[in-house]
Design a protein around this motif. Structure first.
Motif, PDB file in Angstrom:
ATOM      1  N   VAL A  23       0.878  -1.419  -0.487  1.00  0.00           N
ATOM      2  CA  VAL A  23       0.471  -0.489   0.088  1.00  0.00           C
ATOM      3  C   VAL A  23       0.679   1.525   0.278  1.00  0.00           C
ATOM      4  CG1 VAL A  23      -1.933   1.281   1.178  1.00  0.00           C
ATOM      5  CG2 VAL A  23      -1.950  -0.981   0.866  1.00  0.00           C
ATOM      6  N   ALA A  24       1.663   1.684   0.696  1.00  0.00           N
ATOM      7  CA  ALA A  24       2.673   2.318   0.808  1.00  0.00           C
ATOM      8  C   ALA A  24       3.706   3.135  -0.592  1.00  0.00           C
ATOM      9  CB  ALA A  24       4.460   2.111   2.104  1.00  0.00           C
ATOM     10  N   GLY A  25       3.916   1.376  -1.171  1.00  0.00           N
ATOM     11  CA  GLY A  25       4.829   1.491  -2.196  1.00  0.00           C
ATOM     12  C   GLY A  25       3.488   2.437  -3.684  1.00  0.00           C
ATOM     13  N   TRP A  26       2.267   1.462  -3.213  1.00  0.00           N
ATOM     14  CA  TRP A  26       1.178   2.672  -4.510  1.00  0.00           C
ATOM     15  C   TRP A  26       0.445   3.506  -4.409  1.00  0.00           C
ATOM     16  CZ3 TRP A  26      -4.082   4.250  -3.624  1.00  0.00           C
ATOM     17  CH2 TRP A  26      -5.050   4.281  -4.554  1.00  0.00           C
ATOM     18  N   ILE A  27       0.837   4.369  -3.054  1.00  0.00           N
ATOM     19  CA  ILE A  27       0.311   5.775  -2.722  1.00  0.00           C
ATOM     20  C   ILE A  27       1.677   6.654  -3.285  1.00  0.00           C
ATOM     21  CG2 ILE A  27       0.545   6.706  -0.436  1.00  0.00           C
ATOM     22  CD1 ILE A  27      -1.400   5.432   1.073  1.00  0.00           C
ATOM     23  N   VAL A  28       2.917   5.793  -3.389  1.00  0.00           N
ATOM     24  CA  VAL A  28       4.038   7.077  -3.309  1.00  0.00           C
ATOM     25  C   VAL A  28       3.591   6.937  -4.540  1.00  0.00           C
ATOM     26  CG1 VAL A  28       6.764   6.723  -3.466  1.00  0.00           C
ATOM     27  CG2 VAL A  28       5.824   5.961  -1.131  1.00  0.00           C
ATOM     28  N   GLN A  29       3.757   5.919  -5.506  1.00  0.00           N
ATOM     29  CA  GLN A  29       3.848   5.517  -6.572  1.00  0.00           C
ATOM     30  C   GLN A  29       2.557   7.100  -7.837  1.00  0.00           C
ATOM     31  OE1 GLN A  29       5.193   2.080  -9.435  1.00  0.00           O
ATOM     32  NE2 GLN A  29       4.849   0.898  -7.430  1.00  0.00           N
ATOM     33  N   ARG A  30       1.529   6.253  -7.006  1.00  0.00           N
ATOM     34  CA  ARG A  30       0.783   6.677  -7.402  1.00  0.00           C
ATOM     35  C   ARG A  30       1.145   9.061  -6.901  1.00  0.00           C
ATOM     36  NH1 ARG A  30      -5.046   6.822  -8.272  1.00  0.00           N
ATOM     37  NH2 ARG A  30      -6.108   7.952  -7.449  1.00  0.00           N
ATOM     38  N   ARG A  31       1.576   9.065  -6.332  1.00  0.00           N
ATOM     39  CA  ARG A  31       2.048  10.620  -6.317  1.00  0.00           C
ATOM     40  C   ARG A  31       2.701  11.199  -6.843  1.00  0.00           C
ATOM     41  NH1 ARG A  31      -1.053  12.120  -1.512  1.00  0.00           N
ATOM     42  NH2 ARG A  31      -1.946  11.098  -0.202  1.00  0.00           N
ATOM     43  N   LEU A  32       4.047  10.479  -7.104  1.00  0.00           N
ATOM     44  CA  LEU A  32       5.436  10.540  -7.985  1.00  0.00           C
ATOM     45  C   LEU A  32       4.404  10.536  -9.362  1.00  0.00           C
ATOM     46  CD1 LEU A  32       8.079   8.825  -6.353  1.00  0.00           C
ATOM     47  CD2 LEU A  32       7.615  10.880  -6.148  1.00  0.00           C
ATOM     48  N   PHE A  33       4.002   9.628 -10.155  1.00  0.00           N
ATOM     49  CA  PHE A  33       3.661   9.569 -11.199  1.00  0.00           C
ATOM     50  C   PHE A  33       2.033   9.369 -11.675  1.00  0.00           C
ATOM     51  CE2 PHE A  33       7.483   6.801  -9.623  1.00  0.00           C
ATOM     52  CZ  PHE A  33       8.494   7.916  -9.837  1.00  0.00           C
ATOM     53  N   PRO A  34       1.239  11.162 -11.744  1.00  0.00           N
ATOM     54  CA  PRO A  34       0.043  10.773 -12.242  1.00  0.00           C
ATOM     55  C   PRO A  34       0.461  10.497 -13.257  1.00  0.00           C
ATOM     56  CG  PRO A  34       0.574  12.462 -10.841  1.00  0.00           C
ATOM     57  CD  PRO A  34       1.302  11.934 -11.319  1.00  0.00           C
ATOM     58  N   GLU A  35       0.995  11.302 -14.137  1.00  0.00           N
ATOM     59  CA  GLU A  35       0.850  11.449 -15.853  1.00  0.00           C
ATOM     60  C   GLU A  35       1.326  10.161 -16.350  1.00  0.00           C
ATOM     61  OE1 GLU A  35       5.769  11.485 -14.315  1.00  0.00           O
ATOM     62  OE2 GLU A  35       3.537  12.016 -13.866  1.00  0.00           O
ATOM     63  N   LYS A  36       1.588   9.201 -15.534  1.00  0.00           N
ATOM     64  CA  LYS A  36       1.943   7.301 -15.705  1.00  0.00           C
ATOM     65  C   LYS A  36       0.371   7.035 -15.920  1.00  0.00           C
ATOM     66  CE  LYS A  36       5.759   6.870 -16.607  1.00  0.00           C
ATOM     67  NZ  LYS A  36       6.251   6.529 -18.232  1.00  0.00           N
ATOM     68  N   LEU A  37      -0.201   6.969 -15.215  1.00  0.00           N
ATOM     69  CA  LEU A  37      -0.884   6.981 -14.595  1.00  0.00           C
ATOM     70  C   LEU A  37      -2.598   7.477 -15.181  1.00  0.00           C
ATOM     71  CD1 LEU A  37      -0.950   6.007 -10.801  1.00  0.00           C
ATOM     72  CD2 LEU A  37      -0.269   4.167 -12.271  1.00  0.00           C
ATOM     73  N   GLY A  38      -2.743   8.758 -15.987  1.00  0.00           N
ATOM     74  CA  GLY A  38      -3.802   9.465 -16.508  1.00  0.00           C
ATOM     75  C   GLY A  38      -4.804   9.731 -15.212  1.00  0.00           C
ATOM     76  N   ILE A  39      -3.967  10.230 -14.529  1.00  0.00           N
ATOM     77  CA  ILE A  39      -4.458  10.624 -13.197  1.00  0.00           C
ATOM     78  C   ILE A  39      -4.445  12.303 -13.194  1.00  0.00           C
ATOM     79  CG2 ILE A  39      -4.640  11.187 -10.556  1.00  0.00           C
ATOM     80  CD1 ILE A  39      -3.601   8.512 -10.756  1.00  0.00           C
TER      81      ILE A  39
END
Length: 193
Positions: free
Chosen positions: A169-185
C-alpha cells in the motif's frame, strides 16, 4: 550483502516501478529469479545467478515482444507475488509442486489484469512484487528479522503478511503521487488550467 541487494531492488520496484517499464522488467526479473531460487534455500552465488539470469531473460523477452510488455510485466510481478505467497502459506520445507501451482496461478492472473488495466494494474503489481522483495531482503539482513524471509506459522506469518500488505500500500501511494501522468490521473494543477 545479499539481503541488502534484494532490499534495494525491491524498494526500486515497489516505489518507482511504474515510472519505467525497462526498470520494472529488470527489477521484476531479478526478483523473480531470486525469490524462486530462495524458495529452495539456494546458496548466495546461486541466488545472484538466478536473479541476474531472470533479469536478463525478462528484459530480452520483453524487448522482443514489447507489444505484450504490460502482460509480461504483470506476469513477472505476479510470479514474484506468487513466490512470496507460496513462502507464506507453506511450512519450512517447500514443495515444488505446490510452489509452482501458486506461482503460475498468480502470475497468469496478474498478467491478464495487467493486459486489461495497463498502468493501474502495473502500479499495484510493482508495489506488491517490490514489497515481497523488500521483506525477503530484510529477512536476510539480520537474524532478528529472519521471520520476514521464512515465517513460521502463527504470529510470524501474520506479521509478515501484514507487513507485506502495508509495504504494498505504501508503494502504491508513493508511486501514485510521484507519477500521476503515467496513470492518467488529473492533479490539482492540471484541473485548474
Amino acid at each position: 550483502m545479499s539481503g541488502i541487494a534484494v532490499l534495494l531492488v525491491g524498494a526500486l520496484l515497489c516505489f518507482y516501478g511504474i515510472r519505467s517499464l525497462h526498470l520494472a522488467v529488470l527489477a521484476a526479473g531479478f526478483g523473480l529469479g531470486w525469490l524462486i531460487a530462495d524458495l529452495f534455500h539456494a546458496s548466495l552465488a546461486t541466488l545472484f545467478l538466478f536473479a541476474l539470469v531472470g533479469a536478463l531473460i525478462s528484459w530480452v523477452v520483453t524487448t522482443l515482444v514489447f507489444k505484450f510488455s504490460a502482460y509480461f510485466i504483470g506476469g513477472l510481478t505476479g510470479a514474484m507475488a506468487g513466490a512470496k505467497l507460496a513462502e507464506v502459506v507453506q511450512r519450512g520445507d517447500n514443495n515444488w509442486a505446490v510452489s509452482a501451482i501458486v506461482i503460475i496461478a498468480v502470475a497468469v492472473a496478474a498478467a491478464f489484469l495487467a493486459d486489461k488495466y495497463r498502468a493501474r494494474a502495473l502500479l499495484w503489481l510493482t508495489s506488491i512484487g517490490g514489497a515481497s522483495m523488500i521483506l525477503a531482503g530484510l529477512g536476510r539482513t539480520t537474524d532478528a528479522l529472519a521471520f520476514l524471509h521464512q515465517p513460521n506459522p502463527g504470529w510470524e506469518q501474520v506479521t509478515s503478511t501484514l507487513l507485506w500488505i502495508a509495504l504494498s500500500v505504501a508503494g502504491w501511494i508513493v508511486q501514485r503521487r510521484l507519477f500521476p501522468e503515467k496513470l492518467g490521473i488529473q492533479t490539482d494543477e492540471g484541473s485548474r488550467r
